[in-house]
Design a protein around this motif. Sequence first.
Motif, PDB file in Angstrom:
ATOM      1  N   ALA A  70       0.817  -1.211   0.000  1.00 33.51           N
ATOM      2  CA  ALA A  70       0.000   0.000   0.000  1.00 33.51           C
ATOM      3  C   ALA A  70       0.850   1.261   0.000  1.00 33.51           C
ATOM      4  CB  ALA A  70      -0.925  -0.003   1.222  1.00 33.51           C
ATOM      5  N   VAL A  71       2.078   1.165   0.515  1.00 36.37           N
ATOM      6  CA  VAL A  71       2.949   2.344   0.635  1.00 36.37           C
ATOM      7  C   VAL A  71       3.859   2.502  -0.587  1.00 36.37           C
ATOM      8  CG1 VAL A  71       4.804   3.382   2.001  1.00 36.37           C
ATOM      9  CG2 VAL A  71       2.892   2.237   3.147  1.00 36.37           C
ATOM     10  N   LEU A  72       4.342   1.386  -1.130  1.00 36.17           N
ATOM     11  CA  LEU A  72       5.370   1.436  -2.163  1.00 36.17           C
ATOM     12  C   LEU A  72       4.974   2.208  -3.425  1.00 36.17           C
ATOM     13  CD1 LEU A  72       6.934  -2.101  -1.816  1.00 36.17           C
ATOM     14  CD2 LEU A  72       8.100   0.081  -1.546  1.00 36.17           C
ATOM     15  N   PRO A  73       3.724   2.145  -3.917  1.00 33.00           N
ATOM     16  CA  PRO A  73       3.406   2.938  -5.109  1.00 33.00           C
ATOM     17  C   PRO A  73       3.673   4.430  -4.932  1.00 33.00           C
ATOM     18  CG  PRO A  73       1.705   1.309  -4.744  1.00 33.00           C
ATOM     19  CD  PRO A  73       2.598   1.265  -3.542  1.00 33.00           C
ATOM     20  N   PHE A  74       3.514   4.930  -3.736  1.00 30.28           N
ATOM     21  CA  PHE A  74       3.769   6.352  -3.494  1.00 30.28           C
ATOM     22  C   PHE A  74       5.266   6.658  -3.488  1.00 30.28           C
ATOM     23  CE2 PHE A  74      -0.340   5.316  -1.768  1.00 30.28           C
ATOM     24  CZ  PHE A  74      -1.131   6.369  -2.203  1.00 30.28           C
ATOM     25  N   LEU A  75       6.078   5.621  -3.316  1.00 28.71           N
ATOM     26  CA  LEU A  75       7.522   5.787  -3.344  1.00 28.71           C
ATOM     27  C   LEU A  75       8.071   5.599  -4.753  1.00 28.71           C
ATOM     28  CD1 LEU A  75      10.244   6.011  -1.780  1.00 28.71           C
ATOM     29  CD2 LEU A  75      10.156   3.536  -1.523  1.00 28.71           C
ATOM     30  N   LEU A  76       7.493   4.646  -5.509  1.00 32.24           N
ATOM     31  CA  LEU A  76       8.032   4.272  -6.808  1.00 32.24           C
ATOM     32  C   LEU A  76       7.470   5.081  -7.964  1.00 32.24           C
ATOM     33  CD1 LEU A  76       7.981   0.383  -6.478  1.00 32.24           C
ATOM     34  CD2 LEU A  76       9.962   1.868  -6.367  1.00 32.24           C
ATOM     35  N   ALA A  87      -2.180   0.946  -5.295  1.00 34.99           N
ATOM     36  CA  ALA A  87      -1.951   0.632  -3.883  1.00 34.99           C
ATOM     37  C   ALA A  87      -3.097  -0.186  -3.319  1.00 34.99           C
ATOM     38  CB  ALA A  87      -1.767   1.924  -3.088  1.00 34.99           C
ATOM     39  N   VAL A  88      -4.330   0.198  -3.630  1.00 28.94           N
ATOM     40  CA  VAL A  88      -5.496  -0.491  -3.084  1.00 28.94           C
ATOM     41  C   VAL A  88      -5.610  -1.907  -3.643  1.00 28.94           C
ATOM     42  CG1 VAL A  88      -8.025  -0.506  -3.032  1.00 28.94           C
ATOM     43  CG2 VAL A  88      -6.774   1.629  -2.616  1.00 28.94           C
ATOM     44  N   VAL A  89      -5.455  -2.052  -4.962  1.00 28.75           N
ATOM     45  CA  VAL A  89      -5.643  -3.361  -5.590  1.00 28.75           C
ATOM     46  C   VAL A  89      -4.572  -4.344  -5.145  1.00 28.75           C
ATOM     47  CG1 VAL A  89      -5.587  -4.587  -7.799  1.00 28.75           C
ATOM     48  CG2 VAL A  89      -6.900  -2.473  -7.580  1.00 28.75           C
ATOM     49  N   VAL A  90      -3.296  -3.932  -5.195  1.00 26.51           N
ATOM     50  CA  VAL A  90      -2.223  -4.851  -4.837  1.00 26.51           C
ATOM     51  C   VAL A  90      -2.273  -5.187  -3.348  1.00 26.51           C
ATOM     52  CG1 VAL A  90       0.268  -5.192  -4.773  1.00 26.51           C
ATOM     53  CG2 VAL A  90      -0.782  -4.015  -6.708  1.00 26.51           C
ATOM     54  N   VAL A  94      -3.107  -9.089  -1.506  1.00 30.62           N
ATOM     55  CA  VAL A  94      -2.287  -9.800  -0.517  1.00 30.62           C
ATOM     56  C   VAL A  94      -3.003  -9.890   0.827  1.00 30.62           C
ATOM     57  CG1 VAL A  94      -0.048  -9.863   0.629  1.00 30.62           C
ATOM     58  CG2 VAL A  94      -0.222  -8.952  -1.690  1.00 30.62           C
ATOM     59  N   ALA A  95      -3.733  -8.834   1.188  1.00 30.86           N
ATOM     60  CA  ALA A  95      -4.367  -8.793   2.503  1.00 30.86           C
ATOM     61  C   ALA A  95      -5.501  -9.810   2.629  1.00 30.86           C
ATOM     62  CB  ALA A  95      -4.904  -7.386   2.780  1.00 30.86           C
ATOM     63  N   GLY A 116      -8.800 -17.010  -1.753  1.00 22.99           N
ATOM     64  CA  GLY A 116      -7.754 -17.344  -2.700  1.00 22.99           C
ATOM     65  C   GLY A 116      -8.186 -17.092  -4.128  1.00 22.99           C
ATOM     66  N   LEU A 117      -9.450 -17.413  -4.447  1.00 20.81           N
ATOM     67  CA  LEU A 117      -9.962 -17.164  -5.799  1.00 20.81           C
ATOM     68  C   LEU A 117     -10.008 -15.677  -6.097  1.00 20.81           C
ATOM     69  CD1 LEU A 117     -11.259 -18.098  -8.428  1.00 20.81           C
ATOM     70  CD2 LEU A 117     -13.477 -18.112  -7.251  1.00 20.81           C
ATOM     71  N   ALA A 118     -10.482 -14.891  -5.141  1.00 19.81           N
ATOM     72  CA  ALA A 118     -10.550 -13.440  -5.331  1.00 19.81           C
ATOM     73  C   ALA A 118      -9.159 -12.855  -5.542  1.00 19.81           C
ATOM     74  CB  ALA A 118     -11.229 -12.786  -4.136  1.00 19.81           C
ATOM     75  N   ALA A 119      -8.200 -13.286  -4.727  1.00 18.63           N
ATOM     76  CA  ALA A 119      -6.836 -12.782  -4.869  1.00 18.63           C
ATOM     77  C   ALA A 119      -6.248 -13.199  -6.214  1.00 18.63           C
ATOM     78  CB  ALA A 119      -5.967 -13.299  -3.729  1.00 18.63           C
ATOM     79  N   GLY A 120      -6.546 -14.425  -6.657  1.00 14.21           N
ATOM     80  CA  GLY A 120      -6.041 -14.881  -7.945  1.00 14.21           C
ATOM     81  C   GLY A 120      -6.563 -14.036  -9.099  1.00 14.21           C
ATOM     82  N   LEU A 121      -7.842 -13.672  -9.041  1.00 15.19           N
ATOM     83  CA  LEU A 121      -8.408 -12.820 -10.083  1.00 15.19           C
ATOM     84  C   LEU A 121      -7.751 -11.448 -10.082  1.00 15.19           C
ATOM     85  CD1 LEU A 121     -12.212 -13.706  -9.778  1.00 15.19           C
ATOM     86  CD2 LEU A 121     -10.644 -14.359 -11.612  1.00 15.19           C
ATOM     87  N   VAL A 122      -7.504 -10.912  -8.888  1.00 13.52           N
ATOM     88  CA  VAL A 122      -6.859  -9.600  -8.803  1.00 13.52           C
ATOM     89  C   VAL A 122      -5.443  -9.663  -9.360  1.00 13.52           C
ATOM     90  CG1 VAL A 122      -6.033  -7.812  -7.236  1.00 13.52           C
ATOM     91  CG2 VAL A 122      -8.270  -8.841  -6.875  1.00 13.52           C
ATOM     92  N   TRP A 123      -4.681 -10.699  -8.962  1.00 11.26           N
ATOM     93  CA  TRP A 123      -3.309 -10.830  -9.450  1.00 11.26           C
ATOM     94  C   TRP A 123      -3.281 -11.082 -10.955  1.00 11.26           C
ATOM     95  CZ3 TRP A 123       0.781  -9.143  -7.236  1.00 11.26           C
ATOM     96  CH2 TRP A 123       0.908  -9.134  -5.848  1.00 11.26           C
ATOM     97  N   GLY A 124      -4.235 -11.885 -11.439  1.00 12.89           N
ATOM     98  CA  GLY A 124      -4.208 -12.272 -12.848  1.00 12.89           C
ATOM     99  C   GLY A 124      -4.734 -11.228 -13.804  1.00 12.89           C
ATOM    100  N   VAL A 125      -5.656 -10.376 -13.353  1.00 17.30           N
ATOM    101  CA  VAL A 125      -6.301  -9.406 -14.243  1.00 17.30           C
ATOM    102  C   VAL A 125      -6.015  -7.970 -13.809  1.00 17.30           C
ATOM    103  CG1 VAL A 125      -8.476  -8.605 -15.207  1.00 17.30           C
ATOM    104  CG2 VAL A 125      -8.136 -11.046 -14.780  1.00 17.30           C
TER     105      VAL A 125
END
Length: 229
Positions: A70-76, A87-90, A94-95, A116-125
């Motif tokens: 959540a913090v790293l996008p504001f740094l990178l 930040a919210v999606v990534v 994981v959360a 796990g399914l919800a996280a997989g959809l977020v990571w994959g799409v």
Amino acid sequence: MLLASATLFVAAAAQRWWPACPRGSFDSEECLRLQDHQFDYLVPSDPWTPVGNAAQYAGVAMLLLAGAAAVLPFLLMRTHWSRVPIAVVVAAAVAVPGAQTWASGVAGSAQPAWAGLAAGLVWGVGVPALLIAWMVTRGRPDRPRTVWTTALAGALIASTPVPAWLLGLMVAGYVSHDTAPWSEAGIAVPLVVAGVLVWKVSPRPRPEIADAHARPAADPVEVGAGRAR
């Protein structure tokens, strides 16, 4: 948060694999039994058998990783509009499984696997789409930090599920029909690297700003006396 997450991932792996699976004893009867998928503690699903506090440690490790995400996008990133959704999606990707993993460990039984399914959809799409948007819209990079930023991004990519799984097999140096011993601890390697690189990527104050902060403020009494003279 990255370094603490790495430490807890190793601690979680130790709960499962130590002392039954020291290096060189992966083919022992006790270690082979623990390689069964029923002992997998990352986003567990039935049938599942808890081993020590592995799921609790791993769940907290994932929540810490979500906080870092959540913090790293504001740094990178320098493109302001895309920082918040990335930040919210990534972080959510994981959360959510982290919370499910922790809750399963506390309850002693696998909680609903929809996380796990919800996280997989977020990571994959969601994550690839946002990364493409970032690459298209990002501002001009800060030249002195380009190499370190690229290295940090690579370490973070290596900590995502598939690369981390492959890295875990390399760390274990062993191929199992189910789960290779200590393979869950492989994610700690890129997390430690990322944690160290954050110090190199973190913005530093410009010299003129640092000088302004270092310069002592004028004494109001002396200022008043000067005006009186």
